[in-house]
Design a protein around this motif. Structure first.
Motif, PDB file in Angstrom:
ATOM      1  N   GLY A  47       5.717   0.664  10.865  1.00 15.97           N
ATOM      2  CA  GLY A  47       6.078   1.867  11.603  1.00 15.97           C
ATOM      3  C   GLY A  47       5.299   2.064  12.879  1.00 15.97           C
ATOM      4  N   HIS A  48       5.488   3.246  13.447  1.00 18.31           N
ATOM      5  CA  HIS A  48       4.894   3.552  14.749  1.00 18.31           C
ATOM      6  C   HIS A  48       3.407   3.893  14.679  1.00 18.31           C
ATOM      7  N   ILE A  49       2.944   4.370  13.541  1.00 16.96           N
ATOM      8  CA  ILE A  49       1.521   4.692  13.444  1.00 16.96           C
ATOM      9  C   ILE A  49       0.735   3.628  12.684  1.00 16.96           C
ATOM     10  N   GLY A  50       1.418   2.590  12.232  1.00 16.85           N
ATOM     11  CA  GLY A  50       0.727   1.472  11.595  1.00 16.85           C
ATOM     12  C   GLY A  50       0.322   1.699  10.164  1.00 16.85           C
ATOM     13  N   VAL A  51       0.992   2.629   9.481  1.00  8.45           N
ATOM     14  CA  VAL A  51       0.657   2.919   8.090  1.00  8.45           C
ATOM     15  C   VAL A  51       1.935   2.816   7.274  1.00  8.45           C
ATOM     16  N   PRO A  52       1.973   2.155   6.154  1.00  2.00           N
ATOM     17  CA  PRO A  52       0.869   1.482   5.490  1.00  2.00           C
ATOM     18  C   PRO A  52       0.449   0.203   6.219  1.00  2.00           C
ATOM     19  N   ARG A  53      -0.766  -0.190   5.955  1.00  3.83           N
ATOM     20  CA  ARG A  53      -1.378  -1.350   6.599  1.00  3.83           C
ATOM     21  C   ARG A  53      -2.034  -2.199   5.515  1.00  3.83           C
ATOM     22  N   ARG A  54      -1.935  -3.498   5.700  1.00  6.39           N
ATOM     23  CA  ARG A  54      -2.618  -4.395   4.768  1.00  6.39           C
ATOM     24  C   ARG A  54      -3.226  -5.544   5.547  1.00  6.39           C
ATOM     25  N   ARG A  55      -4.483  -5.823   5.241  1.00  5.21           N
ATOM     26  CA  ARG A  55      -5.203  -6.934   5.865  1.00  5.21           C
ATOM     27  C   ARG A  55      -5.533  -7.938   4.766  1.00  5.21           C
ATOM     28  N   ILE A  56      -5.123  -9.184   4.972  1.00  9.79           N
ATOM     29  CA  ILE A  56      -5.362 -10.243   3.991  1.00  9.79           C
ATOM     30  C   ILE A  56      -6.202 -11.327   4.651  1.00  9.79           C
ATOM     31  N   PRO A  57      -7.448 -11.516   4.204  1.00 11.84           N
ATOM     32  CA  PRO A  57      -8.253 -12.613   4.754  1.00 11.84           C
ATOM     33  C   PRO A  57      -7.595 -13.956   4.434  1.00 11.84           C
ATOM     34  N   LEU A  58      -7.626 -14.887   5.368  1.00 11.02           N
ATOM     35  CA  LEU A  58      -7.024 -16.198   5.139  1.00 11.02           C
ATOM     36  C   LEU A  58      -7.724 -16.948   4.006  1.00 11.02           C
ATOM     37  N   SER A  59      -8.961 -16.587   3.731  1.00 12.37           N
ATOM     38  CA  SER A  59      -9.663 -17.221   2.616  1.00 12.37           C
ATOM     39  C   SER A  59      -9.057 -16.821   1.270  1.00 12.37           C
ATOM     40  N   ASP A  60      -8.251 -15.752   1.228  1.00  9.71           N
ATOM     41  CA  ASP A  60      -7.575 -15.331   0.001  1.00  9.71           C
ATOM     42  C   ASP A  60      -6.191 -15.963  -0.146  1.00  9.71           C
ATOM     43  N   VAL A  61      -5.752 -16.707   0.868  1.00 17.35           N
ATOM     44  CA  VAL A  61      -4.400 -17.275   0.874  1.00 17.35           C
ATOM     45  C   VAL A  61      -4.447 -18.731   0.416  1.00 17.35           C
ATOM     46  N   VAL A  74       9.494  -5.146   3.386  1.00 20.01           N
ATOM     47  CA  VAL A  74      10.851  -5.528   3.747  1.00 20.01           C
ATOM     48  C   VAL A  74      11.431  -4.441   4.646  1.00 20.01           C
ATOM     49  N   VAL A  75      11.686  -4.772   5.906  1.00 17.07           N
ATOM     50  CA  VAL A  75      12.281  -3.795   6.819  1.00 17.07           C
ATOM     51  C   VAL A  75      13.701  -4.172   7.228  1.00 17.07           C
ATOM     52  N   ARG A  76      14.107  -5.393   6.896  1.00 14.89           N
ATOM     53  CA  ARG A  76      15.464  -5.833   7.190  1.00 14.89           C
ATOM     54  C   ARG A  76      15.735  -7.105   6.407  1.00 14.89           C
ATOM     55  N   ARG A  77      17.004  -7.500   6.352  1.00 14.66           N
ATOM     56  CA  ARG A  77      17.307  -8.771   5.696  1.00 14.66           C
ATOM     57  C   ARG A  77      17.137  -9.885   6.707  1.00 14.66           C
ATOM     58  N   GLY A  78      16.785 -11.047   6.208  1.00  9.55           N
ATOM     59  CA  GLY A  78      16.595 -12.187   7.099  1.00  9.55           C
ATOM     60  C   GLY A  78      15.397 -13.011   6.683  1.00  9.55           C
ATOM     61  N   GLU A  79      14.879 -13.770   7.637  1.00 10.69           N
ATOM     62  CA  GLU A  79      13.774 -14.680   7.349  1.00 10.69           C
ATOM     63  C   GLU A  79      12.472 -13.941   7.105  1.00 10.69           C
ATOM     64  N   GLY A  80      11.603 -14.596   6.355  1.00  8.83           N
ATOM     65  CA  GLY A  80      10.322 -13.990   6.050  1.00  8.83           C
ATOM     66  C   GLY A  80       9.287 -15.032   5.655  1.00  8.83           C
ATOM     67  N   ILE A  81       8.094 -14.544   5.395  1.00 10.46           N
ATOM     68  CA  ILE A  81       6.950 -15.365   4.996  1.00 10.46           C
ATOM     69  C   ILE A  81       6.591 -14.979   3.565  1.00 10.46           C
ATOM     70  N   VAL A  82       6.317 -15.963   2.738  1.00  9.05           N
ATOM     71  CA  VAL A  82       5.840 -15.714   1.378  1.00  9.05           C
ATOM     72  C   VAL A  82       4.445 -16.320   1.276  1.00  9.05           C
ATOM     73  N   LEU A  83       3.452 -15.465   1.138  1.00  5.52           N
ATOM     74  CA  LEU A  83       2.073 -15.914   0.980  1.00  5.52           C
ATOM     75  C   LEU A  83       1.748 -16.033  -0.505  1.00  5.52           C
TER      76      LEU A  83
END
Length: 180
Positions: free
Chosen positions: A93-107, A137-146
């Motif tokens: 969204g416009h205010i950036g909430v909800p927000r999630r930060r995932i360190p690459l060391s957890d991936v 999920v904000v729309r249908r289409g391509e995505g990333i699965v971590l």
């Protein structure tokens, strides 16, 4: 499938950014604004003669429903993805909430999902399903699965997801699992 010219070994930018937008959500936001307008109209210019309690409940109900729909939909009009050297950050969204930060060391890994739909996740927004994991999920289409080291998955719909997966995989080769 798109034809991408950059190969696995081409250098990737220091910060990769991506975005996905859903214009249909704006229509739902208009419905929320209309509910709020109805509540305000009832409060200002009411001809109800049945008492103050039914009027107050109608006004509060319309405004509450309008706010819920308006802000609930505006929060998921788009998603922004920022991938730097250390982490992946998702803002909605416009205010950036909800927000999630995932360190690459957890991936543990990243995969391209060519077709993610709201039906797979039970609707638009920030979703969790025990058998599938968590998703934005904000729309249908391509995505990333971590795939995370703790066994969970995190899915994000974003434009140019194949490019993001290549950048994530390149950065994972240089990251040690579980270290921050």
């Amino acid at each position: 499938m798109r034809d991408h010219h950059d190969a696995e070994d081409t250098p990737h930018p220091d910060v990769w950014t991506g975005r996905a937008t859903n214009r249909v959500q704006w229509l739902l936001a208009l419905v929320g604004a209309a509910c709020m307008a109805l509540g305000i109209e009832l409060a200002v210019d009411s001809a109800w003669t049945s008492g103050i309690a039914p009027l107050a409940m109608s006004v509060v109900g319309c405004i509450a429903a309008g706010l819920l729909v308006l802000f609930g939909t505006l929060a998921f009009v788009h998603v922004d993805l920022r991938l730097d050297e250390d982490s992946l950050e998702v803002r909605c969204g416009h205010i950036g909430v909800p927000r999630r930060r995932i360190p690459l060391s957890d991936v543990a890994g990243a995969d391209f999902a060519p077709h993610v739909t709201p039906c797979h996740w039970g609707g638009w927004g920030y979703r969790w399903r025990p058998e599938k994991g968590t998703a934005v999920v904000v729309r249908r289409g391509e995505g990333i699965v971590l795939s995370l080291w703790d066994g969970h998955t995190f899915t994000i719909t974003v434009d140019n997801a194949e490019s993001a997966v290549r950048v994530i995989r390149a950065r994972l080769r240089t990251t040690t699992p579980g270290t921050r």
